[in-house]
Motif scaffolding. Structure first.
Motif, PDB file in Angstrom:
ATOM      1  N   PRO A   1       3.497   7.159   7.467  1.00 33.36           N
ATOM      2  CA  PRO A   1       4.874   7.605   7.710  1.00 33.36           C
ATOM      3  C   PRO A   1       5.625   8.023   6.449  1.00 33.36           C
ATOM      4  N   LEU A   2       5.180   7.538   5.269  1.00 32.87           N
ATOM      5  CA  LEU A   2       5.828   7.919   4.020  1.00 32.87           C
ATOM      6  C   LEU A   2       5.499   9.354   3.617  1.00 32.87           C
ATOM      7  N   ALA A   3       4.443   9.925   4.212  1.00 34.06           N
ATOM      8  CA  ALA A   3       4.044  11.305   3.928  1.00 34.06           C
ATOM      9  C   ALA A   3       3.580  11.929   5.224  1.00 34.06           C
ATOM     10  N   PRO A   4       4.508  12.259   6.126  1.00 32.43           N
ATOM     11  CA  PRO A   4       4.135  12.591   7.497  1.00 32.43           C
ATOM     12  C   PRO A   4       3.428  13.923   7.701  1.00 32.43           C
ATOM     13  N   THR A   5       3.450  14.820   6.713  1.00 34.31           N
ATOM     14  CA  THR A   5       2.869  16.147   6.952  1.00 34.31           C
ATOM     15  C   THR A   5       1.509  16.352   6.298  1.00 34.31           C
ATOM     16  N   ILE A   6       0.947  15.309   5.683  1.00 32.05           N
ATOM     17  CA  ILE A   6      -0.353  15.448   5.031  1.00 32.05           C
ATOM     18  C   ILE A   6      -1.277  14.325   5.504  1.00 32.05           C
ATOM     19  N   PRO A   7      -2.586  14.502   5.391  1.00 34.30           N
ATOM     20  CA  PRO A   7      -3.513  13.433   5.775  1.00 34.30           C
ATOM     21  C   PRO A   7      -3.295  12.180   4.922  1.00 34.30           C
ATOM     22  N   GLU A   8      -3.493  11.017   5.520  1.00 31.73           N
ATOM     23  CA  GLU A   8      -3.320   9.777   4.760  1.00 31.73           C
ATOM     24  C   GLU A   8      -4.315   9.688   3.610  1.00 31.73           C
ATOM     25  N   THR A   9      -5.487  10.261   3.773  1.00 32.53           N
ATOM     26  CA  THR A   9      -6.460  10.260   2.676  1.00 32.53           C
ATOM     27  C   THR A   9      -5.910  10.966   1.442  1.00 32.53           C
ATOM     28  N   VAL A  10      -5.186  12.060   1.651  1.00 33.11           N
ATOM     29  CA  VAL A  10      -4.610  12.794   0.520  1.00 33.11           C
ATOM     30  C   VAL A  10      -3.482  11.987  -0.110  1.00 33.11           C
ATOM     31  N   TYR A  11      -2.648  11.368   0.736  1.00 39.00           N
ATOM     32  CA  TYR A  11      -1.534  10.579   0.215  1.00 39.00           C
ATOM     33  C   TYR A  11      -2.030   9.387  -0.599  1.00 39.00           C
ATOM     34  N   LEU A  12      -3.040   8.681  -0.087  1.00 36.21           N
ATOM     35  CA  LEU A  12      -3.508   7.498  -0.805  1.00 36.21           C
ATOM     36  C   LEU A  12      -4.165   7.890  -2.124  1.00 36.21           C
ATOM     37  N   CYS A  13      -4.846   9.041  -2.170  1.00 27.60           N
ATOM     38  CA  CYS A  13      -5.438   9.494  -3.429  1.00 27.60           C
ATOM     39  C   CYS A  13      -4.369   9.921  -4.432  1.00 27.60           C
ATOM     40  N   PHE A  14      -3.315  10.571  -3.943  1.00 27.11           N
ATOM     41  CA  PHE A  14      -2.211  10.948  -4.830  1.00 27.11           C
ATOM     42  C   PHE A  14      -1.566   9.702  -5.434  1.00 27.11           C
ATOM     43  N   GLN A  15      -1.263   8.713  -4.607  1.00 28.36           N
ATOM     44  CA  GLN A  15      -0.655   7.487  -5.122  1.00 28.36           C
ATOM     45  C   GLN A  15      -1.620   6.706  -6.011  1.00 28.36           C
ATOM     46  N   LEU A  16      -2.907   6.829  -5.757  1.00 32.25           N
ATOM     47  CA  LEU A  16      -3.896   6.178  -6.615  1.00 32.25           C
ATOM     48  C   LEU A  16      -3.781   6.661  -8.051  1.00 32.25           C
ATOM     49  N   THR A  17      -3.523   7.950  -8.254  1.00 30.06           N
ATOM     50  CA  THR A  17      -3.437   8.466  -9.618  1.00 30.06           C
ATOM     51  C   THR A  17      -2.270   7.854 -10.382  1.00 30.06           C
ATOM     52  N   PHE A  18      -1.202   7.473  -9.682  1.00 32.20           N
ATOM     53  CA  PHE A  18      -0.086   6.766 -10.314  1.00 32.20           C
ATOM     54  C   PHE A  18      -0.510   5.348 -10.685  1.00 32.20           C
ATOM     55  N   ALA A  19      -1.237   4.706  -9.757  1.00 34.08           N
ATOM     56  CA  ALA A  19      -1.715   3.348 -10.014  1.00 34.08           C
ATOM     57  C   ALA A  19      -2.712   3.316 -11.170  1.00 34.08           C
ATOM     58  N   ILE A  20      -3.401   4.430 -11.425  1.00 38.02           N
ATOM     59  CA  ILE A  20      -4.344   4.513 -12.538  1.00 38.02           C
ATOM     60  C   ILE A  20      -3.622   4.666 -13.869  1.00 38.02           C
ATOM     61  N   ILE A  21      -2.688   5.607 -13.940  1.00 38.64           N
ATOM     62  CA  ILE A  21      -2.093   5.907 -15.246  1.00 38.64           C
ATOM     63  C   ILE A  21      -1.146   4.806 -15.715  1.00 38.64           C
ATOM     64  N   THR A  22      -0.552   4.055 -14.778  1.00 39.05           N
ATOM     65  CA  THR A  22       0.408   3.029 -15.192  1.00 39.05           C
ATOM     66  C   THR A  22      -0.244   1.963 -16.072  1.00 39.05           C
ATOM     67  N   PRO A  23      -1.317   1.293 -15.649  1.00 39.08           N
ATOM     68  CA  PRO A  23      -1.943   0.325 -16.568  1.00 39.08           C
ATOM     69  C   PRO A  23      -2.608   0.979 -17.771  1.00 39.08           C
ATOM     70  N   ALA A  24      -3.052   2.238 -17.625  1.00 37.46           N
ATOM     71  CA  ALA A  24      -3.641   2.926 -18.780  1.00 37.46           C
ATOM     72  C   ALA A  24      -2.606   3.110 -19.886  1.00 37.46           C
ATOM     73  N   LEU A  25      -1.341   3.301 -19.512  1.00 43.52           N
ATOM     74  CA  LEU A  25      -0.276   3.421 -20.510  1.00 43.52           C
ATOM     75  C   LEU A  25      -0.106   2.132 -21.310  1.00 43.52           C
ATOM     76  N   ILE A  26      -0.297   0.994 -20.649  1.00 42.14           N
ATOM     77  CA  ILE A  26      -0.148  -0.299 -21.332  1.00 42.14           C
ATOM     78  C   ILE A  26      -1.075  -0.378 -22.528  1.00 42.14           C
ATOM     79  N   ALA A  27      -2.257   0.202 -22.402  1.00 40.13           N
ATOM     80  CA  ALA A  27      -3.283   0.075 -23.442  1.00 40.13           C
ATOM     81  C   ALA A  27      -2.811   0.599 -24.796  1.00 40.13           C
ATOM     82  N   GLY A  28      -1.836   1.495 -24.799  1.00 43.21           N
ATOM     83  CA  GLY A  28      -1.327   1.980 -26.068  1.00 43.21           C
ATOM     84  C   GLY A  28      -0.666   0.895 -26.900  1.00 43.21           C
TER      85      GLY A  28
END
Length: 476
Positions: free
Chosen positions: A160-187
């Protein structure tokens, strides 16, 4: 991997961590592994022409056809944001460390991408972006179960947070945010943390810090979510000022404080790598911010415009400030200024116009420069690549100024300039809540890891360099 004898303080931190884990478990137990009911069979006439997936007051969210234009844009955005971490952030950070540690630095970004992706499949997507409680989501998407679609017929059941696209696409898009956030900590902890300790810290942090905070701010029933009618505090965060940047910057500061200072430091190993990495981040950030509209429409267009303008303003401002303060403008400086502008405009990108973006960019260039120089020297912490100075300071500046420059015509919420002073208060409350929670839980996780395997490499390994000692490789 050797274990250390536990101390009393460490055992207390472990106990607090266990209690926190129990709290999260209790909050989602009623929804654990819930099975979705199978949709009723549609009449033959309806089955022949499935409706389009739409949102609004009468949403169509089951057995519907995704919008092809929105889906194409979100597939592109997902690829752009993934490019921000690998190779963008890896090169940006890799160029700023010393040559003997560049391999460990780029390896960290790559390994985090893999680890967080696996955790996303297991539980963290469900905990962050599915309905549960105001504090944490449910587990109905654990192991990505229940993502129902009929590819042969081109129909699916979107989030429901992304009603016009497949959930697979939405979860992959949000995954990229979940990836870069902890990667930033490493600096923040570059050049001195054990690789094994880094993996444990990032994995636990993704579960116990990123997932809850993402749910608070972006989840369907989060208590800080501006789109939740029942939210306690409605915080405007279009693409991650609190969830990504304040979150990563504060965790980085905690890591700096627990690890202590490096034994010796040196100049950036390769400014050209940093330039390439910063350029990839700038390009990828269009997917980061404009993609957060989750559609190919007018809001995405405005988000792209203000992202570019704020970045240019921040980079140019940083260059001028550095020129005045140190006598020479540097490549690393202007690149860092650009990232500061990208960070600061992130929460505001769906809510402000071009003039607001210019002001936010200038503020980011000045205040993040101070955060990376004056503040760091004043407090005495060793933030190796300025994760706190750029991301926490820039994220806070952007989040606060979102409450000032938000335009109702663009994002649906007015800011201080349009007479809504309360939105500034909401932004401050969101910043403080995320800062405090992140600092406490990150500190607990770091202390627990330090008890059992230790966080920091030995003095000998630090002198020799992490590349050869931890990975058996060197850069020639």
């Amino acid at each position: 991997m050797t274990f250390k004898k536990p101390t009393r303080a460490g055992l207390m931190a472990l106990a607090l961590g266990v209690l926190f884990a129990l709290f999260l478990s209790i909050s989602i137990i009623d929804r654990s592994y819930a099975e979705e009911a199978a949709p009723a069979a549609a009449p033959a006439a309806e089955a022949a022409s499935p409706p389009a997936c739409v949102g609004g007051t009468t949403p169509v969210l089951e057995n519907c056809t995704p919008n092809s234009g929105d889906t194409a844009w979100m597939l592109t955005s997902m690829a752009l944001v993934l490019m921000m971490t690998i190779p963008g952030l890896g090169l940006f950070y890799g160029g700023m460390v010393r040559k003997k540690n560049v391999g460990d630095t780029v390896m960290t970004s790559f390994a985090i991408t893999c680890l967080v992706s696996i955790l996303w499949l297991i539980c963290t997507y469900s905990l962050a972006f599915r309905a549960g409680t105001p504090f944490i989501g449910g587990l109905d998407r654990a192991f990505l179960q229940g993502i129902v679609s009929d590819i042969s017929k081109g129909i699916g059941n979107p989030n429901p947070l992304a009603p016009t696209i497949p959930e697979t696409v939405y979860l992959c898009f949000q995954l990229t945010f979940a990836i870069i956030t902890p990667a930033l900590i490493a600096g923040a902890f570059a050049e001195r943390m054990k690789f094994s300790a880094m993996l444990w810290f990032i994995g636990l942090w993704a579960i116990f810090v990123y997932s809850p905070i993402a749910h608070w701010v972006w989840g369907p029933d989060g208590f800080l979510a501006s789109g939740n009618a029942d939210a306690w505090v409605k915080v405007l965060d279009f693409a991650g000022g609190t969830v990504v940047h304040i979150n990563s910057g504060v965790a980085g500061l905690m890591a700096c404080l627990v690890l202590g200072k490096r034994k010796d430091t040196g100049p950036a190993h390769n400014m050209v790598l940093t330039f390439i990495g910063a350029s990839l981040l700038w390009v990828g950030w269009f997917g980061f911010n404009a993609g957060s509209a989750v559609s190919a429409g007018m809001q995405a267009g405005m988000a792209m415009t203000v992202t570019h303008m704020a970045t240019a303003a921040a980079a140019f401002t940083w260059m001028l400030v550095e020129w005045m303060m140190r006598g020479k403008p540097t490549v690393v400086g202007i690149c860092t200024g650009a990232v500061a502008g990208l960070v600061a405009i992130t929460p505001a990108s769906g809510f402000v116009g071009p003039l607001g973006s210019l002001c936010i960019g200038i503020a980011a260039g000045v205040l993040c420069y101070w955060g990376c120089t004056g503040l760091k020297h004043m407090l005495g912490y060793d933030d190796a690549l300025d994760a706190f100075g750029v991301h926490a300071v820039g994220g806070a500046v952007g989040a606060l100024l979102t409450g000032v420059f938000a335009v109702e015509q663009y994002g649906g919420t007015a800011g201080l300039i349009e007479g809504n002073a309360m939105q500034v208060v909401n932004q401050i409350e969101g910043i403080v809540i995320v800062f405090v929670y992140d600092a406490i839980v990150s500190l607990i996780i770091l202390k627990i890891i330090d008890i059992f395997i230790g966080l920091r490499v030995s003095d000998e390994v630090e002198r020799e360099g992490l590349d050869l000692a931890l990975h058996g490789e060197t850069v020639h």
